[in-house]
Design a protein around this motif. Structure first.
Motif: not given
Length: 234
Positions: A193, A220-224, A226-227, A232-234
């Motif tokens: 982030h 950055q906009r794709d939380n799934a 990223l996780n 992480v969930c940003s």
């Protein structure tokens, strides 16, 4: 956008330990790339390989179309690679100003311009490197790389161990370097982030291989995603 850096099929490591496997990526002139991944996935090894301090088994590295894979580190520096390692490696027995002027090369970036970007360093220009805080040492390490007037700036964990206010100051400086000065930057960072917002592109490594590359904003906009990639969930 003209291509500045091209890495193709890179396999590298330390002595007999292979860390990177078939890594390929490219970077355009003036782009910032976020190099992400969990601990031990090969991010620092990739930076070290671009600099020339690892064992390269195969693959190519080109900067402005110039082959560098067989070149010594000092030749790569002359070709335009600036490096800020995790250890910062400033000269602690020299003053801030001596650190900047001892290695400077002709070009747009001078000690005065570094002081303009990081006013804290201007206030401490007569202080020895050993008298600086961790954040100030990081600013000095970045400034010292800039006065070499590189084409590509490599930053390995530039925010590690810094107070939040200093993290913001360092990242603002990095963003200015890319946005206003047209310098290409690769940033290794554990906290996505912090750098996805100032990057155009992102590459994620897993077990020494590229498992994702694309636009930084999309990641950055794709939380799934990223996780899944980074835990992480940003």
């Amino acid at each position: 956008m003209p291509e500045l850096l091209s890495v193709e099929g890179l396999r590298a490591g330390y002595a007999d330990a292979v860390v990177l496997n078939d890594v390929s990526l490219s970077l355009g002139q003036g782009e910032t790339l976020a190099l992400l991944g969990r601990n031990g996935t090969g991010k620092t090894t990739l930076i070290d390989t671009l600099v020339g301090v690892t064992t390269r088994y195969k693959g190519s590295i080109r900067l402005s179309s110039q082959p560098l894979e067989h070149c010594a580190p000092h030749v790569r520096a002359r070709a335009g690679i600036g490096w800020v390692p995790q250890e910062r490696n400033i000269f602690k027995s020299l003053t801030v100003h001596e650190n900047l002027t001892a290695v400077a090369r002709p070009g747009a970036w001078t000690a005065s311009k570094v002081y303009e970007m990081f006013p804290r360093l201007s206030e401490r220009k007569e202080n020895m490197g050993s008298q600086l805080s961790g954040g100030e040492q990081q600013m000095l390490a970045i400034g010292r790389a800039l006065v070499l007037n590189p084409k590509l700036l490599l930053l390995d964990e530039p925010t590690e161990g810094l107070a939040p206010i200093l993290v913001e100051e360092v990242l603002k400086g990095v963003e200015r370097v890319a946005r206003d000065e047209g310098l290409s930057v690769i940033i290794v960072e554990q906290h996505p982030h912090l750098i996805l917002t100032i990057s155009q592109r992102a590459v994620v490594l897993e077990r020494g291989a590229v498992v994702h590359q694309g636009a930084a904003g999309e990641l950055q906009r794709d939380n799934a995603l990223l996780n899944r990639l980074l835990g992480v969930c940003s």
